[in-house]
Design an enzyme around this catalytic site. Structure first.
Site, PDB file in Angstrom:
ATOM      1  N   ASP A  12      22.596 -22.436  -5.176  1.00 10.36           N
ATOM      2  CA  ASP A  12      21.192 -22.061  -5.016  1.00 10.36           C
ATOM      3  C   ASP A  12      20.909 -21.638  -3.573  1.00 10.36           C
ATOM      4  OD1 ASP A  12      18.631 -21.590  -5.806  1.00 10.36           O
ATOM      5  OD2 ASP A  12      18.009 -23.689  -5.862  1.00 10.36           O
ATOM      6  N   HIS A  29      22.562 -12.281  -2.965  1.00  9.13           N
ATOM      7  CA  HIS A  29      23.527 -12.488  -4.051  1.00  9.13           C
ATOM      8  C   HIS A  29      24.906 -11.958  -3.651  1.00  9.13           C
ATOM      9  CE1 HIS A  29      20.395 -14.024  -6.506  1.00  9.13           C
ATOM     10  NE2 HIS A  29      19.793 -12.878  -6.707  1.00  9.13           N
ATOM     11  N   LEU A 124      44.315 -23.703 -10.635  1.00 10.00           N
ATOM     12  CA  LEU A 124      42.887 -23.999 -10.799  1.00 10.00           C
ATOM     13  C   LEU A 124      42.282 -23.213 -11.969  1.00 10.00           C
ATOM     14  CD1 LEU A 124      40.297 -25.280  -9.297  1.00 10.00           C
ATOM     15  CD2 LEU A 124      39.945 -22.967  -8.445  1.00 10.00           C
TER      16      LEU A 124
HETATM   17  C1  FPP Z   1      20.503 -18.833  -6.971  1.00 15.30           C
HETATM   18  O1  FPP Z   1      19.929 -18.200  -5.886  1.00 15.30           O
HETATM   19  C2  FPP Z   1      21.662 -18.190  -7.506  1.00 15.30           C
HETATM   20  C3  FPP Z   1      21.743 -17.500  -8.677  1.00 15.30           C
HETATM   21  C4  FPP Z   1      20.647 -16.987  -9.459  1.00 15.30           C
HETATM   22  C5  FPP Z   1      23.017 -17.250  -9.314  1.00 15.30           C
HETATM   23  C6  FPP Z   1      24.215 -17.375  -8.471  1.00 15.30           C
HETATM   24  C7  FPP Z   1      24.765 -16.058  -8.148  1.00 15.30           C
HETATM   25  C8  FPP Z   1      25.639 -15.844  -7.152  1.00 15.30           C
HETATM   26  C9  FPP Z   1      26.204 -16.915  -6.326  1.00 15.30           C
HETATM   27  C10 FPP Z   1      26.060 -14.480  -6.811  1.00 15.30           C
HETATM   28  C11 FPP Z   1      27.004 -13.838  -7.732  1.00 15.30           C
HETATM   29  C12 FPP Z   1      27.983 -14.728  -8.373  1.00 15.30           C
HETATM   30  C13 FPP Z   1      29.217 -14.355  -8.673  1.00 15.30           C
HETATM   31  C14 FPP Z   1      30.133 -15.265  -9.397  1.00 15.30           C
HETATM   32  C15 FPP Z   1      29.722 -13.045  -8.305  1.00 15.30           C
HETATM   33  P1  FPP Z   1      18.395 -17.902  -5.974  1.00 15.30           P
HETATM   34  O2  FPP Z   1      18.233 -16.452  -6.168  1.00 15.30           O
HETATM   35  O3  FPP Z   1      17.748 -18.758  -7.006  1.00 15.30           O
HETATM   36  O4  FPP Z   1      17.931 -18.354  -4.535  1.00 15.30           O
HETATM   37  P2  FPP Z   1      16.483 -18.838  -4.118  1.00 15.30           P
HETATM   38  O5  FPP Z   1      16.256 -20.175  -4.771  1.00 15.30           O
HETATM   39  O6  FPP Z   1      16.589 -18.938  -2.635  1.00 15.30           O
HETATM   40  O7  FPP Z   1      15.522 -17.782  -4.564  1.00 15.30           O
END
Ligand code: FPP
Length: 225
Positions: A12, A29, A124
């Site tokens: 997150d 992202h 893994l």
């Molecule tokens: C939360 O950040 C994250 C996500 C919605 C999904 C996780 C995605 C990634 C780590 C990037 C791509 C993944 C891969 C495997 C290539 P948020 O957008 O909710 O952050 P915020 O809470 O600060 O808004």
């Protein structure tokens, strides 16, 4: 010292990381995808760790603006294709969980391709949770088993879940302290660690520190010392 077989992470903070830099959420992202690579490689070189499950897209994430969802889909497709070489180099098996039927044909083909090409890898297991939600996983599983004769046993349920392995260590980055419908069955006795670090800033060094703390916790699994 505690054995550490399965780490699960709620990644997150990508959006906030980008906002802090006056950048678009999409660049958060993208930066987050680099952290995925670093953490996966770290776990792959740690013999004790067998499985790394990462919450990449939840059943609830479809509620985000269409453009952000589209960006995440493209990023996933790109990431999986790019990582193939790395998976093979580090003997990593790619084993996604979640209901993949919701994705485009192209993304499903990319996922299938990576699964097939890494099926022989016995290092893994990197498990990306894609269109995953624990409630959805449990409901799909119960529906799958409901026509069996007799009661559904714990073993039957566990063998039919998307993720069949109990989690030892669950980490959530980004400062919030909630589970957000992630691996609710599998975290029954997991140790939970929350860090304020935003996912793109998380790194192998911080993971190592968390692992050190995990090693010292007394895990009793409901019993006595
Ligand atoms: C939360 O950040 C994250 C996500 C919605 C999904 C996780 C995605 C990634 C780590 C990037 C791509 C993944 C891969 C495997 C290539 P948020 O957008 O909710 O952050 P915020 O809470 O600060 O808004």
């Amino acid at each position: 010292m505690n054995q550490l077989s399965h780490i699960a992470i709620i990644m997150d903070g990508n959006g906030r990381w980008a906002e802090l830099r006056n950048k678009k959420r999409s660049s958060g992202h993208e930066a987050g995808a680099k952290t995925v690579r670093e953490i996966t490689e770290f776990c792959a070189t740690h013999e004790e760790i067998h499985r790394l499950t990462l919450y990449a897209f939840s059943t609830e994430n479809w509620k985000r603006p269409r453009l952000e969802v589209e960006f995440l889909m493209k990023l996933l497709d790109k990431y999986i294709k790019q990582e193939l070489e790395n998976y093979l180099k580090h003997n990593i098996r790619f084993e996604p969980i979640g209901d993949l039927r919701a994705f485009s044909k192209q993304l499903r083909e990319t996922i299938e391709m990576a699964k097939e090409k890494t099926a022989h890898c016995d290092g893994l297991v990197q498990s990306l949770a894609l269109n995953y939600g624990s409630h959805d996983e449990i409901l799909r599983t119960v529906n799958l088993l409901k026509n069996n004769e007799g009661d559904i046993t714990k073993e039957m349920l566990e063998n039919a879940l998307d993720c069949k392995a109990d989690v030892d260590l669950l980490i959530r980055t980004g400062g919030d302290q909630r589970l957000s419908n992630f691996l609710l069955w599998q975290v029954a006795y997991a140790e939970l660690f929350f860090t304020d670090t935003l996912w793109p800033d998380f790194n192998a060094k911080e993971l190592e520190k968390i692992i050190k703390k995990f090693k010292k916790v007394e895990r009793r699994f409901g019993g006595l010392k």
